[in-house]
Scaffold this motif. Structure first.
Motif, PDB file in Angstrom:
ATOM      1  N   ASP A   1      -3.066  15.082  -4.575  1.00  0.00           N
ATOM      2  CA  ASP A   1      -3.220  13.735  -5.107  1.00  0.00           C
ATOM      3  C   ASP A   1      -4.644  13.558  -5.633  1.00  0.00           C
ATOM      4  O   ASP A   1      -5.587  14.175  -5.124  1.00  0.00           O
ATOM      5  CB  ASP A   1      -2.936  12.678  -4.049  1.00  0.00           C
TER       6      ASP A   1
ATOM      7  N   TRP B   1      -1.182   6.569   0.467  1.00  0.00           N
ATOM      8  CA  TRP B   1      -2.485   5.927   0.679  1.00  0.00           C
ATOM      9  C   TRP B   1      -2.588   5.408   2.109  1.00  0.00           C
ATOM     10  O   TRP B   1      -3.642   5.529   2.745  1.00  0.00           O
ATOM     11  CB  TRP B   1      -2.675   4.765  -0.299  1.00  0.00           C
TER      12      TRP B   1
ATOM     13  N   ASN C   1      -3.326   8.296   4.484  1.00  0.00           N
ATOM     14  CA  ASN C   1      -4.664   8.869   4.373  1.00  0.00           C
ATOM     15  C   ASN C   1      -5.760   7.914   4.838  1.00  0.00           C
ATOM     16  O   ASN C   1      -6.766   8.360   5.395  1.00  0.00           O
ATOM     17  CB  ASN C   1      -4.914   9.325   2.932  1.00  0.00           C
ATOM     18  N   ILE C   2      -5.575   6.605   4.645  1.00  0.00           N
ATOM     19  CA  ILE C   2      -6.576   5.669   5.170  1.00  0.00           C
ATOM     20  C   ILE C   2      -6.517   5.675   6.692  1.00  0.00           C
ATOM     21  O   ILE C   2      -7.546   5.535   7.369  1.00  0.00           O
ATOM     22  CB  ILE C   2      -6.367   4.241   4.611  1.00  0.00           C
TER      23      ILE C   2
ATOM     24  N   LEU D   1      -8.689   4.516  -1.149  1.00  0.00           N
ATOM     25  CA  LEU D   1      -9.237   5.799  -0.705  1.00  0.00           C
ATOM     26  C   LEU D   1     -10.593   6.079  -1.337  1.00  0.00           C
ATOM     27  O   LEU D   1     -11.473   6.664  -0.708  1.00  0.00           O
ATOM     28  CB  LEU D   1      -8.251   6.929  -1.027  1.00  0.00           C
TER      29      LEU D   1
ATOM     30  N   VAL E   1       0.865  -1.180   0.000  1.00  0.00           N
ATOM     31  CA  VAL E   1       0.000   0.000   0.000  1.00  0.00           C
ATOM     32  C   VAL E   1       0.902   1.230   0.000  1.00  0.00           C
ATOM     33  O   VAL E   1       1.706   1.418   0.923  1.00  0.00           O
ATOM     34  CB  VAL E   1      -0.929   0.012   1.233  1.00  0.00           C
ATOM     35  N   HIS E   2       0.798   2.066  -1.010  1.00  0.00           N
ATOM     36  CA  HIS E   2       1.644   3.253  -1.141  1.00  0.00           C
ATOM     37  C   HIS E   2       1.599   4.071   0.149  1.00  0.00           C
ATOM     38  O   HIS E   2       0.558   4.168   0.801  1.00  0.00           O
ATOM     39  CB  HIS E   2       1.160   4.103  -2.314  1.00  0.00           C
TER      40      HIS E   2
ATOM     41  N   ILE F   1      -7.541   6.278  -6.547  1.00  0.00           N
ATOM     42  CA  ILE F   1      -6.857   5.296  -5.707  1.00  0.00           C
ATOM     43  C   ILE F   1      -7.897   4.401  -5.038  1.00  0.00           C
ATOM     44  O   ILE F   1      -8.753   4.881  -4.287  1.00  0.00           O
ATOM     45  CB  ILE F   1      -5.999   6.010  -4.653  1.00  0.00           C
TER      46      ILE F   1
ATOM     47  N   LEU G   1      -7.318  11.541  -5.271  1.00  0.00           N
ATOM     48  CA  LEU G   1      -7.699  10.509  -4.315  1.00  0.00           C
ATOM     49  C   LEU G   1      -8.718   9.517  -4.867  1.00  0.00           C
ATOM     50  O   LEU G   1      -8.689   8.340  -4.514  1.00  0.00           O
ATOM     51  CB  LEU G   1      -8.250  11.164  -3.039  1.00  0.00           C
TER      52      LEU G   1
END
Length: 421
Positions: free
Chosen positions: A390, A163, A166-167, A398, A159-160, A395, A392
């Motif tokens: 980004d 990402w 933000n999760i 997200l 998972v980047h 992705i 979002l």
């Protein structure tokens, strides 16, 4: 009357979906498909379930999300790269399908108390999934999994790191919502979950080194204070506290200092002519996206034509070939403007506008509803801020998490009691 046994199957699938969001793209897609197939079977075969499901399909964000999807579909008509256009439209369709699925399954549950218990359960399971991801992240960092011992940034399960951060921010808002509403926070199981999740999530966001998430958290915290404190003095106290905290973080947390210094150095290098840096690439992509928008301001260049247009810009010598590593400009507003013009940007912002409007009445409502309104507002603001650096909704983790949270919080059954529906 109680929820039918058949509908409980949908709830079971939705619960599994909520924990899979942070852990497995494949599992989440499979579970979403199972929910829709099971729902279709229930509608066709069982009158009782058909009545409860069909009576719940008129959800508050259906029109905004379908409008967003509709603009993307229109953009496919004149797109050059049909496959890329269909791919973008498919992502937006997923955003709608997750929202619609979540909101309908919850609202089809009979009884206000039973629905409230279900929303609590889904949010807690969602937090648990992120906690598992965080644990895997730290096992990786300490060398117990994989080959990235003491290596930053942390990004578990591939998972980047942006990402991942933000999760975790979404998970933090979900956890905080329980404390602000006082809704069941003293239950032993929940206390244990929050005691484990809150510090681990905060560390995960720090160790992700994502400036995007850091900025989103700071701005969201300030905006929520301004919206909900009711007193300017409280807001300015929080603003001052945030400023002091940011300064102290810079001087005493090496990770923060390093990332801030890199950002400043990138900007200085860009001004000096060296554009081959993280920030430099973003500035170039934003400039290119604006050029795409200006070539067709109303409708954009086409839903799937960002990459092919960037290829042309690079072939002309206007931009370096290093930009080919990106399939979007790392800005969801500029991506919408470039590909679908003002119509695309308007459709995107309409979703967030509806969320803010539907949750604006925060006072004099039940604690459970306060919790949902707070969570929806926090996630919406965070995405609006983080979306500046980004795309979002491009992705998976997200995009689906946003739709899932909104499906829980912005439903006909959650907004109507406040008189907003």
């Amino acid at each position: 009357m109680t929820t039918t046994a058949h509908h409980k199957l949908l709830i079971m699938f939705l619960s599994a979906f909520s924990v899979s969001l942070a852990l497995s793209k494949t599992a989440a897609n499979v579970l979403m498909t199972l929910i829709y197939l099971a729902g279709l079977i229930l509608i066709v075969r069982y009158q009782e379930d058909r009545k409860s499901i069909l009576s719940s399909i008129n959800q508050p964000l259906v029109i905004p999300m379908l409008a967003y999807l509709g603009v993307a579909v229109i953009g496919i008509i004149y797109t050059e790269k049909l496959a890329d256009g269909l791919g973008i439209a498919n992502k937006i369709a997923g955003l709608f399908l997750v929202y619609f699925m979540t909101s309908v399954v919850i609202d089809a549950v009979r009884g206000t108390d039973e629905r409230a218990k279900l929303t609590d359960k889904l949010i807690l399971i969602f937090i648990t999934g992120i906690l598992v991801l965080d644990v895997i992240g730290f096992l990786t960092y300490f060398g117990m999994l994989g080959q990235r011992r003491f290596t930053l940034p942390v990004f578990p399960l591939h998972v980047h790191h942006i990402w991942f951060a933000n999760i975790n921010a979404v998970g933090l808002y979900a956890a905080i919502s329980f404390f602000l509403s006082g809704h069941g926070i003293h239950r032993p199981g929940r206390k244990a979950l929050f005691a484990a999740f809150l510090p681990l999530s905060a560390l995960s966001i720090l160790f992700s080194t994502s400036r995007t998430a850091w900025l989103g958290l700071i701005v969201t915290g300030l905006m929520l204070t301004y919206l909900y404190s009711g007193k300017k003095r409280v807001f300015f106290l929080v603003l001052g506290s945030f400023a002091v905290l940011c300064v102290l973080s810079y001087f005493f947390i090496p990770i923060v200092q390093d990332r801030v210094n890199i950002g400043i150095a990138d900007i200085a290098q860009y001004a000096g002519g060296n554009k081959e840096t993280s920030m430099g690439w973003r500035f170039l992509m934003w400039k290119a996206a604006v050029s795409m928008f200006l070539s067709n301001p109303v409708f954009g260049i086409g839903t799937g034509d960002y990459v092919v247009t960037m290829h042309r810009y690079i072939e002309s010598g206007a931009y370096p070939s290093s930009l080919l590593q990106f399939n979007q400009p790392h800005n969801m507003y500029l991506f919408a403007l470039a590909t679908n013009g003002l119509l695309g940007l308007g459709a995107l912002l309409f979703i967030f506008y509806r969320v803010i409007v539907l949750t604006r009445s925060f006072r004099d409502i039940p604690p459970g509803q306060q919790q949902l309104f707070f969570l929806a507002t926090a996630v919406a603001i965070h995405y609006l801020v983080a979306g500046m650096t980004d795309s979002l909704f491009n992705i998976f983790i997200l995009r689906f998490s946003f739709a899932f949270v909104m499906g829980i919080c912005i439903r006909a059954g959650s907004v109507q009691p406040a008189g907003s529906g």
